[in-house]
Scaffold this motif. Structure first.
Motif, PDB file in Angstrom:
ATOM      1  N   LEU A  33      42.493  53.672  65.995  1.00  0.00           N
ATOM      2  CA  LEU A  33      42.951  52.790  64.925  1.00  0.00           C
ATOM      3  C   LEU A  33      41.820  52.595  63.929  1.00  0.00           C
ATOM      4  CD1 LEU A  33      44.834  50.101  67.083  1.00  0.00           C
ATOM      5  CD2 LEU A  33      45.692  52.256  66.126  1.00  0.00           C
ATOM      6  N   VAL A  34      42.098  52.845  62.646  1.00  0.00           N
ATOM      7  CA  VAL A  34      41.059  52.846  61.614  1.00  0.00           C
ATOM      8  C   VAL A  34      41.514  52.019  60.412  1.00  0.00           C
ATOM      9  CG1 VAL A  34      40.281  55.128  62.361  1.00  0.00           C
ATOM     10  CG2 VAL A  34      41.923  54.942  60.500  1.00  0.00           C
ATOM     11  N   PRO A  35      40.576  51.553  59.587  1.00  0.00           N
ATOM     12  CA  PRO A  35      40.948  50.746  58.427  1.00  0.00           C
ATOM     13  C   PRO A  35      41.710  51.521  57.360  1.00  0.00           C
ATOM     14  CG  PRO A  35      38.642  50.383  59.019  1.00  0.00           C
ATOM     15  CD  PRO A  35      39.112  51.557  59.809  1.00  0.00           C
ATOM     16  N   ASP A  36      41.434  52.831  57.217  1.00  0.00           N
ATOM     17  CA  ASP A  36      42.042  53.606  56.132  1.00  0.00           C
ATOM     18  C   ASP A  36      42.305  55.020  56.624  1.00  0.00           C
ATOM     19  OD1 ASP A  36      42.676  55.009  53.808  1.00  0.00           O
ATOM     20  OD2 ASP A  36      41.365  53.780  52.562  1.00  0.00           O
ATOM     21  N   THR A  37      43.550  55.296  56.992  1.00  0.00           N
ATOM     22  CA  THR A  37      43.881  56.623  57.517  1.00  0.00           C
ATOM     23  C   THR A  37      43.727  57.706  56.449  1.00  0.00           C
ATOM     24  OG1 THR A  37      46.216  56.188  57.059  1.00  0.00           O
ATOM     25  CG2 THR A  37      45.445  55.753  59.293  1.00  0.00           C
ATOM     26  N   GLY A  38      44.092  57.373  55.209  1.00  0.00           N
ATOM     27  CA  GLY A  38      43.994  58.354  54.133  1.00  0.00           C
ATOM     28  C   GLY A  38      42.569  58.801  53.883  1.00  0.00           C
ATOM     29  N   PRO A  52      42.342  74.644  67.174  1.00  0.00           N
ATOM     30  CA  PRO A  52      42.603  73.278  66.700  1.00  0.00           C
ATOM     31  C   PRO A  52      43.383  73.253  65.387  1.00  0.00           C
ATOM     32  CG  PRO A  52      40.379  73.917  66.121  1.00  0.00           C
ATOM     33  CD  PRO A  52      40.948  75.070  66.916  1.00  0.00           C
ATOM     34  N   ARG A  53      43.896  72.052  65.053  1.00  0.00           N
ATOM     35  CA  ARG A  53      44.605  71.853  63.798  1.00  0.00           C
ATOM     36  C   ARG A  53      44.632  70.352  63.478  1.00  0.00           C
ATOM     37  NH1 ARG A  53      48.637  72.670  67.614  1.00  0.00           N
ATOM     38  NH2 ARG A  53      50.230  71.047  67.765  1.00  0.00           N
ATOM     39  N   MET A  54      45.124  70.050  62.264  1.00  0.00           N
ATOM     40  CA  MET A  54      45.268  68.654  61.854  1.00  0.00           C
ATOM     41  C   MET A  54      46.558  68.506  61.054  1.00  0.00           C
ATOM     42  SD  MET A  54      42.565  66.137  59.848  1.00  0.00           S
ATOM     43  CE  MET A  54      42.493  67.096  58.322  1.00  0.00           C
ATOM     44  N   THR A  55      47.279  67.427  61.290  1.00  0.00           N
ATOM     45  CA  THR A  55      48.485  67.138  60.521  1.00  0.00           C
ATOM     46  C   THR A  55      48.131  66.213  59.358  1.00  0.00           C
ATOM     47  OG1 THR A  55      49.121  65.158  61.770  1.00  0.00           O
ATOM     48  CG2 THR A  55      49.816  67.297  62.652  1.00  0.00           C
ATOM     49  N   ALA A 100      51.839  55.133  58.530  1.00  0.00           N
ATOM     50  CA  ALA A 100      51.442  56.507  58.223  1.00  0.00           C
ATOM     51  C   ALA A 100      50.265  56.907  59.101  1.00  0.00           C
ATOM     52  CB  ALA A 100      51.074  56.639  56.753  1.00  0.00           C
ATOM     53  N   GLY A 101      50.519  57.810  60.036  1.00  0.00           N
ATOM     54  CA  GLY A 101      49.453  58.300  60.889  1.00  0.00           C
ATOM     55  C   GLY A 101      49.311  59.806  60.784  1.00  0.00           C
ATOM     56  N   PHE A 102      48.212  60.313  61.307  1.00  0.00           N
ATOM     57  CA  PHE A 102      48.038  61.761  61.401  1.00  0.00           C
ATOM     58  C   PHE A 102      47.357  62.077  62.725  1.00  0.00           C
ATOM     59  CE2 PHE A 102      43.978  60.457  59.623  1.00  0.00           C
ATOM     60  CZ  PHE A 102      43.040  61.351  60.115  1.00  0.00           C
ATOM     61  N   SER A 103      47.389  63.333  63.102  1.00  0.00           N
ATOM     62  CA  SER A 103      46.817  63.734  64.386  1.00  0.00           C
ATOM     63  C   SER A 103      45.842  64.887  64.209  1.00  0.00           C
ATOM     64  CB  SER A 103      47.922  64.174  65.355  1.00  0.00           C
ATOM     65  OG  SER A 103      48.783  63.098  65.668  1.00  0.00           O
ATOM     66  N   VAL A 104      44.813  64.875  65.012  1.00  0.00           N
ATOM     67  CA  VAL A 104      43.908  66.009  65.177  1.00  0.00           C
ATOM     68  C   VAL A 104      44.176  66.577  66.563  1.00  0.00           C
ATOM     69  CG1 VAL A 104      41.509  66.751  65.408  1.00  0.00           C
ATOM     70  CG2 VAL A 104      42.141  65.050  63.663  1.00  0.00           C
ATOM     71  N   VAL A 105      44.498  67.861  66.628  1.00  0.00           N
ATOM     72  CA  VAL A 105      44.636  68.547  67.905  1.00  0.00           C
ATOM     73  C   VAL A 105      43.374  69.389  68.079  1.00  0.00           C
ATOM     74  CG1 VAL A 105      46.044  70.088  69.304  1.00  0.00           C
ATOM     75  CG2 VAL A 105      47.143  68.585  67.629  1.00  0.00           C
ATOM     76  N   ARG A 141      45.436  60.728  67.928  1.00  0.00           N
ATOM     77  CA  ARG A 141      46.457  60.165  67.034  1.00  0.00           C
ATOM     78  C   ARG A 141      45.853  58.984  66.284  1.00  0.00           C
ATOM     79  NH1 ARG A 141      51.456  62.234  69.210  1.00  0.00           N
ATOM     80  NH2 ARG A 141      51.093  63.183  71.259  1.00  0.00           N
ATOM     81  N   ILE A 142      45.811  59.096  64.958  1.00  0.00           N
ATOM     82  CA  ILE A 142      45.076  58.137  64.134  1.00  0.00           C
ATOM     83  C   ILE A 142      46.055  57.311  63.308  1.00  0.00           C
ATOM     84  CG2 ILE A 142      43.348  57.907  62.306  1.00  0.00           C
ATOM     85  CD1 ILE A 142      42.221  60.641  63.441  1.00  0.00           C
ATOM     86  N   PHE A 143      45.951  55.972  63.473  1.00  0.00           N
ATOM     87  CA  PHE A 143      46.847  55.037  62.798  1.00  0.00           C
ATOM     88  C   PHE A 143      46.054  53.875  62.232  1.00  0.00           C
ATOM     89  CE2 PHE A 143      49.900  57.277  65.459  1.00  0.00           C
ATOM     90  CZ  PHE A 143      50.978  57.409  64.585  1.00  0.00           C
ATOM     91  N   PRO A 144      46.682  53.077  61.325  1.00  0.00           N
ATOM     92  CA  PRO A 144      45.964  51.947  60.728  1.00  0.00           C
ATOM     93  C   PRO A 144      45.734  50.805  61.722  1.00  0.00           C
ATOM     94  CG  PRO A 144      47.873  52.582  59.391  1.00  0.00           C
ATOM     95  CD  PRO A 144      47.999  53.286  60.698  1.00  0.00           C
ATOM     96  N   LEU A 145      44.592  50.164  61.574  1.00  0.00           N
ATOM     97  CA  LEU A 145      44.307  48.941  62.309  1.00  0.00           C
ATOM     98  C   LEU A 145      45.256  47.818  61.884  1.00  0.00           C
ATOM     99  CD1 LEU A 145      40.415  48.748  62.179  1.00  0.00           C
ATOM    100  CD2 LEU A 145      41.761  48.495  64.271  1.00  0.00           C
TER     101      LEU A 145
END
Length: 254
Positions: free
Chosen positions: A69-74, A97-100, A112-117, A125-129
């Motif tokens: 969970l991060v302050p700014d996913t973008g 590896p890849r990233m969405t 709005a989240g995105f993932s790093v594989v 899986r990265i999403f807003p705090l």
């Protein structure tokens, strides 16, 4: 009690392979151990990921995953993307590896989240705090109660859940193909382009470069006004990334 910290321990094939990949994303290796068991710690600001290597490990069969969970996913996505372009000459959008790209998901409350594989097959899986600006913006843009959704918009919602949360790219592609065939002549241009760009990305994850080229050509041929282009700024940036990947992947002309 407060101030507890939870740190995921994730499997991988090689701690050196995993460390090299995360360095591309701006992480620093803060610990490395080879005996009695290979183990490494990768740190980027307050994000800490711990990895252990397993003999005979197959990343394709990995169930490793964690939430960050991060302050700014973008902003974090753009930083990761910059590192990938610098190291690999392109955004990694298929394979391992890849990233969405950041996309809203109905199964996460439209956040709005995105993932790093990563090379270990782990889904980061990265999403807003809670309380972050990006989370507030996501929630503020949700459709109001009873708001009517178009067929393509509904198809996108379902496809994103399958493709981004479950990794079922083939079924996600089928859902979009059905909606595009039925509504491509009546859908709003912005919704059509969003669906087409995602369909192209799914095609690339499925190893179907020809289909990706065909769909990206339809994106370029879709008439858009200035207001549409402003609304679709991030989506069109994603289309340019996909086109760059396709150019890089094509064999040189003989």
């Amino acid at each position: 009690m407060a101030g507890e910290v939870t740190v995921p321990l994730l499997p991988c094939r090689s701690i050196d392979e995993i460390a090299d990949f995360y360095r591309v994303l701006g992480f620093e290796q803060t610990y490395r151990q080879t005996r009695p068991n290979p183990y490494t710690v990768l740190q980027r600001e307050d994000i800490a990921l711990h990895f252990f290597a397993m003999d005979g490990f197959d990343p394709a069969a990995s169930y490793g995953s964690c939430l960050v969970l991060v302050p700014d996913t973008g902003a974090l996505f753009e930083s990761f993307a910059t590192g990938m372009r610098s190291a690999y000459g392109k955004l990694l959008v298929s394979g391992t590896p890849r990233m969405t790209r950041p996309r809203k998901r109905k199964n996460t409350g439209d956040l709005a989240g995105f993932s790093v594989v990563d090379p270990g097959g782990n889904w980061i899986r990265i999403f807003p705090l809670p309380g972050s600006a990006s989370r507030d913006a996501d929630q503020g843009e949700q459709a109001g109660p009873g708001a009517e959704r178009s067929g393509i918009a509904k198809a996108m919602e379902n496809a994103i859940v399958l493709g981004e949360s479950k990794g079922d790219h083939r079924q996600a592609a089928r859902i979009l193909d059905t909606a595009l065939a039925r509504e491509q002549d009546s859908a709003p241009a912005t919704e059509l382009v969003e669906a087409l760009v995602y369909r192209a990305e799914l095609a690339m994850r499925l190893g179907d470069g020809e289909r990706a080229d065909e769909v990206l050509a339809r994106v370029r041929d879709t008439p858009l006004g200035d207001a549409d282009r402003e609304t679709l700024a991030e989506t069109l940036a994603g289309a340019r990334d996909l086109e760059q990947v396709r150019r890089a992947d094509r064999p040189p002309a003989s």
